[in-house]
Design a protein around this motif. Structure first.
Motif, mmCIF file in Angstrom:
data_model
loop_
_atom_site.group_PDB
_atom_site.id
_atom_site.type_symbol
_atom_site.label_atom_id
_atom_site.label_comp_id
_atom_site.label_asym_id
_atom_site.label_seq_id
_atom_site.Cartn_x
_atom_site.Cartn_y
_atom_site.Cartn_z
ATOM 1 N N ASN A 1 -12.670 6.247 -11.448
ATOM 2 C CA ASN A 1 -11.884 7.529 -11.941
ATOM 3 C C ASN A 1 -10.243 7.226 -11.757
ATOM 4 O O ASN A 1 -10.586 8.919 -12.155
ATOM 5 N N CYS A 2 -9.245 6.701 -10.784
ATOM 6 C CA CYS A 2 -8.776 7.307 -10.482
ATOM 7 C C CYS A 2 -7.346 7.307 -11.044
ATOM 8 O O CYS A 2 -7.281 7.118 -12.328
ATOM 9 N N GLY A 3 -6.322 8.290 -10.129
ATOM 10 C CA GLY A 3 -5.246 8.619 -11.507
ATOM 11 C C GLY A 3 -3.801 7.590 -10.615
ATOM 12 O O GLY A 3 -4.381 6.526 -10.904
ATOM 13 N N ILE A 4 -2.950 7.704 -11.625
ATOM 14 C CA ILE A 4 -1.883 7.456 -11.786
ATOM 15 C C ILE A 4 -0.559 6.753 -10.431
ATOM 16 O O ILE A 4 0.003 5.770 -9.878
ATOM 17 N N MET A 5 -1.431 7.457 -8.914
ATOM 18 C CA MET A 5 -0.329 7.348 -8.407
ATOM 19 C C MET A 5 -0.070 6.373 -7.337
ATOM 20 O O MET A 5 0.884 5.763 -7.734
ATOM 21 N N ASP A 6 -1.381 5.528 -7.504
ATOM 22 C CA ASP A 6 -1.656 4.556 -6.343
ATOM 23 C C ASP A 6 -0.424 3.434 -7.140
ATOM 24 O O ASP A 6 0.261 2.817 -6.785
ATOM 25 N N GLN A 7 -0.988 2.811 -8.124
ATOM 26 C CA GLN A 7 -0.119 1.982 -8.756
ATOM 27 C C GLN A 7 0.932 2.448 -8.685
ATOM 28 O O GLN A 7 1.743 1.534 -8.552
ATOM 29 N N GLY B 1 0.946 -1.048 -0.026
ATOM 30 C CA GLY B 1 0.260 0.364 -0.055
ATOM 31 C C GLY B 1 0.919 1.346 0.048
ATOM 32 O O GLY B 1 2.423 1.132 -0.103
ATOM 33 N N ARG B 2 0.576 2.376 -0.259
ATOM 34 C CA ARG B 2 0.890 3.837 0.109
ATOM 35 C C ARG B 2 0.038 4.696 1.259
ATOM 36 O O ARG B 2 -0.658 5.029 1.303
ATOM 37 N N VAL B 3 1.614 5.594 1.107
ATOM 38 C CA VAL B 3 1.003 7.261 2.266
ATOM 39 C C VAL B 3 1.579 8.424 0.753
ATOM 40 O O VAL B 3 2.624 7.991 0.759
ATOM 41 N N GLY C 1 1.117 16.223 -2.642
ATOM 42 C CA GLY C 1 1.211 16.401 -3.928
ATOM 43 C C GLY C 1 -1.020 15.208 -4.316
ATOM 44 O O GLY C 1 -0.579 14.535 -4.632
ATOM 45 N N GLU C 2 -1.392 16.216 -3.406
ATOM 46 C CA GLU C 2 -2.925 15.499 -3.398
ATOM 47 C C GLU C 2 -3.354 15.882 -4.043
ATOM 48 O O GLU C 2 -3.844 16.779 -4.310
ATOM 49 N N HIS C 3 -4.444 15.149 -5.084
ATOM 50 C CA HIS C 3 -5.115 15.327 -6.228
ATOM 51 C C HIS C 3 -4.759 15.755 -7.524
ATOM 52 O O HIS C 3 -5.506 16.645 -8.281
ATOM 53 N N THR C 4 -3.612 15.411 -7.833
ATOM 54 C CA THR C 4 -2.653 16.416 -8.499
ATOM 55 C C THR C 4 -2.432 15.567 -9.696
ATOM 56 O O THR C 4 -2.204 15.521 -10.931
ATOM 57 N N ASP C 5 -3.008 13.885 -9.002
ATOM 58 C CA ASP C 5 -2.291 12.900 -10.270
ATOM 59 C C ASP C 5 -3.426 13.024 -11.544
ATOM 60 O O ASP C 5 -2.215 12.715 -12.949
ATOM 61 N N TYR C 6 -4.381 13.258 -11.708
ATOM 62 C CA TYR C 6 -5.009 12.911 -12.928
ATOM 63 C C TYR C 6 -5.035 14.641 -13.358
ATOM 64 O O TYR C 6 -5.740 14.735 -14.313
ATOM 65 N N ALA D 1 -17.617 11.917 -5.406
ATOM 66 C CA ALA D 1 -17.497 12.712 -4.482
ATOM 67 C C ALA D 1 -15.697 13.037 -5.642
ATOM 68 O O ALA D 1 -14.876 14.448 -6.534
ATOM 69 N N TYR D 2 -15.028 12.251 -5.722
ATOM 70 C CA TYR D 2 -13.726 11.831 -6.356
ATOM 71 C C TYR D 2 -13.989 12.206 -7.856
ATOM 72 O O TYR D 2 -13.099 13.180 -8.484
ATOM 73 N N ASN D 3 -14.914 11.534 -8.547
ATOM 74 C CA ASN D 3 -15.243 11.809 -9.832
ATOM 75 C C ASN D 3 -15.481 13.215 -9.878
ATOM 76 O O ASN D 3 -15.633 13.851 -11.512
HETATM 77 C C1 GLA Z 1 -6.541 7.947 -4.707
HETATM 78 C C2 GLA Z 1 -6.505 7.969 -5.498
HETATM 79 C C3 GLA Z 1 -5.330 8.354 -6.393
HETATM 80 C C4 GLA Z 1 -4.926 10.199 -5.960
HETATM 81 C C5 GLA Z 1 -5.674 10.698 -5.039
HETATM 82 C C6 GLA Z 1 -5.856 11.853 -4.261
HETATM 83 O O1 GLA Z 1 -5.937 7.751 -3.722
HETATM 84 O O2 GLA Z 1 -6.562 6.563 -6.499
HETATM 85 O O3 GLA Z 1 -5.025 8.514 -7.440
HETATM 86 O O4 GLA Z 1 -5.984 10.738 -7.063
HETATM 87 O O5 GLA Z 1 -6.437 9.755 -4.286
HETATM 88 O O6 GLA Z 1 -4.547 12.123 -4.694
#
Ligand code: GLA
Length: 389
Positions: free
Chosen positions: A169-175, A30-32, A36-41, A222-224
């Protein structure tokens, strides 16, 4: 048994179920996110670290073209043949189906395997248990199929599976961080080019995850919604993403923009700047600066992007007042779950004790704190490697 690690549990149960040791063991963390929050997408920058909590799978290849997987955490076994059409259902198997769907589209060669899976990334806490699951499964498929392990390609496949099949519709950060984390380091990631730089986390500080004991609700919608508000501002400026808009350009068009969308965009544009500042400050060992940037990030997420919650605000505030804390902020998508703090290594015990007390007194909830170490991303071990380690 109850207290054993997921690694030990999957090895033990695999042997019990199949009467021999597995051929491979894979894990993905997992990650923390430090900042840089809500910047990936928005094609921006992020600075996450992989944590020492992960999804583990013990597995062996089988001749049949199918997956047989037993999840210990969900106490459920499933069988997914590759030649049958995939149908939608509910729960963790959707991640597996979404991945198989994308592997097929990507022309990756599929070979069957049987496995036992368990993890210790808290679910729904904002620590990316789903990315850990996706990357662990992909590591398993890749190991049996002898795929060339390219972390950014694998991360993109996992993101696509989550976007297309699960509908998040997540961004790429977590993966990306689950695929390519490095022990002792945070990862500076450019979410447009997928270029990465590993930045060492000084030994004098520890990252503490602060679980508020609240779980987010309705986060996907809310995210989308946040995502489309950002896209709407980018299209106003005629650019691909908010990454391409400067703060001066945004301020200059304030009167013409919807006030809510203006604030959403202001968060993203300023947050991108904070990530780069923060990476530079970390390199210089300027932890006071890192802490200040974390606090500014939290305030912006609370006021401009509006994804914090009462519990997240409270725990971050209690943390900032506790001994040895440089900075604290919400982390992940928001609306509940976890915050994180950067704390002087020498003060960890005092910090934990004070925060647990202060948060409970102020909220009537019990926080769960994890002092974590930046860890390696997804990895695979052969029987020789894991039996001897
Ligand atoms: C979730 C998403 C990420 C990113 C964060 C907010 O974890 O999966 O892609 O957008 O929220 O930074």
């Amino acid at each position: 048994m109850v207290h054993s690690s997921p690694r030990e549990r999957v090895l033990k149960v695999f042997e019990e179920e199949y009467g021999n040791a597995p051929e491979y063991l894979v894990q993905a963390p997992g990650r923390v996110n430090l900042i840089g929050e809500h910047t990936d997408y928005n094609d921006g920058y992020v600075l996450p670290l992989a944590i020492d909590r992960a999804v583990w799978i013990a597995l062996s290849a089988i001749p049949e073209p199918e997956i047989r997987l037993h999840s210990l955490d969900f106490d459920q076994g499933i069988r997914v043949p590759f030649d049958r059409a995939l149908t939608r259902g509910e729960g963790w198997p959707e991640y597996l189906k979404g991945l198989i769907n994308i592997y097929k589209k990507s022309k990756l060669e599929l070979f069957g395997w049987k496995g036992v899976m368990a993890g210790n990334v808290p679910i729904g806490a904002g620590l990316s248990s789903s990315a850990a699951l996706e990357l662990a499964l992909t590591r398993a498929f890749g190991t049996v199929g002898h795929w060339n392990w390219n972390p950014s390609q694998m991360a993109s496949i996992c993101q696509l599976a989550e976007n297309e099949w699960v509908g998040m519709n997540c961004g790429i950060m977590d993966q990306m961080i689950s695929a390519s984390g490095r022990a002792g380091h945070v990862l500076l990631l450019d979410c447009r080019s997928l270029k990465t730089i590993h930045v060492p986390l000084p030994e004098t500080v520890r990252v503490v995850i602060l679980d508020t004991d609240t779980r987010r609700g309705l986060v996907d919608s809310a995210y989308n919604e946040r995502r489309s508000q950002c896209e709407s501002v980018a299209s106003y400026f005629g650019v691909k993403a908010l990454r391409d808009v400067s703060i001066e350009e945004l301020e200059g068009s304030k009167a013409k923009l919807d006030p809510l969308e203006f604030r959403r965009a202001r968060h993203v544009i300023r947050e991108n700047g904070r990530v780069l500042d923060c990476a530079a400050a970390l390199r210089l060992g300027n932890l006071d600066r890192v802490g200040k940037l974390m606090i500014a990030s939290h305030i912006s997420l609370r006021d401009d992007f509006e994804v914090s919650s009462e519990a997240l605000d409270l725990i971050a505030e209690c943390a900032r007042k506790a001994q040895g804390c440089y900075g604290a902020r919400m982390t992940g998508a928001g609306f509940g779950g976890c915050a994180m703090a950067l704390v002087n290594t020498k003060s960890i015990d005092a910090f934990v004790e004070q925060l647990l007390k202060d948060y409970t007194e102020a909220s009537d909830r019990k926080a769960h704190l994890y002092v974590c170490s930046p860890s390696d991303g997804a990895s695979a071990f052969s029987a020789e490697e894991f039996l001897l380690s």
